[in-house]
Enzyme design. Sequence first.
Site, PDB file in Angstrom:
ATOM      1  CE  LYS A   1      36.302  33.705  32.324  1.00 45.16           C
ATOM      2  NZ  LYS A   1      35.609  34.987  32.116  1.00 45.16           N
TER       3      LYS A   1
ATOM      4  CE  LYS B   1      28.404  35.390  36.382  1.00 47.73           C
ATOM      5  NZ  LYS B   1      29.082  34.784  35.205  1.00 47.73           N
TER       6      LYS B   1
END
Length: 311
Positions: free
Chosen positions: A188, A256
């Site tokens: 991811k 993030k």
Amino acid sequence: MLDIMKATERSPQIVFIGLGKMGEAMARNVLRAGFSLRVWNRSRPALERLLAEGAEELESVASAADASVVIVMLPDLPQVEETLAPLLESWSGEASKTPLADAKTLVICSTVSPAAVRDFADRVSALSGAAVSLIDAPVSGGTEGAEQGSLSIMVGASPDAFERVLPVLQSMGKPHRLGEVGAGSLAKACNQVLVGLTTAALAEAVVVAERSGLDSRQLLEVLGGGLADSAVLRLVGPRIVGQDYEVRGAAQFMLKDLGFFLDAARSTDTDARLSSAARQRYQSLVDHGLGAQDLSVVRAEIEGNHGGEQA
């Protein structure tokens, strides 16, 4: 579909925690596949919609201890750990009295740090007497993919744990096991660096084109017929051109996510200066108060429009 039907015949108890824009749609597809589903969310609107469609309300997070599969879709691992604390305590209490009778699986669909999720998996296993297997299964495809049940699901899990939850994951999209716990989150992170860089590059291209007198909508059409075509071009491009910053996926989360990728780059001694530059762009975006808007708001940051409104 056959695997899903077999799973529903066994009627595993499924719990879904976290009903944001993605989570609500994902939970709805689990429900529509015929699984017995209990849901939990801090706010009521999404919860009420799913209850009206046949889901049951989870009385408390701790009461998910009897579920076969617990799926979590929250922003990041700190929120996951905070929310699941009562459940972990329940699992720990049961394991201290008598071993849990059935194997249970905790599915983290959030985008989290690969290293941190491996550590969390070890702690969950230790607390539950190895009766609970954690797998990381972050998703990609946006709200459209969540609604259509076509998400790309990147899974880090043991082969046994993956097989146990495969029918449930298939109700939400296309799951791919990439390795042990942490592998899904690393995949991811790789996905996000491509999305983040492509979105920023596309926004820069649109701004330069418009300031040079080109029609940016025509530009997207032309780019879509060549090597520059991508899902980002097709899905995010029109939002960039139209200065549509209504949130589908908040831009602040990209910050993030790029951080996770850069952590992996450092750990593998990889020169990732392009990703580092992109992270600086998103850091500036967040610093200017645009982080809660859609990822497409990177255009406003490029233009110096720090109010984020249409120019």
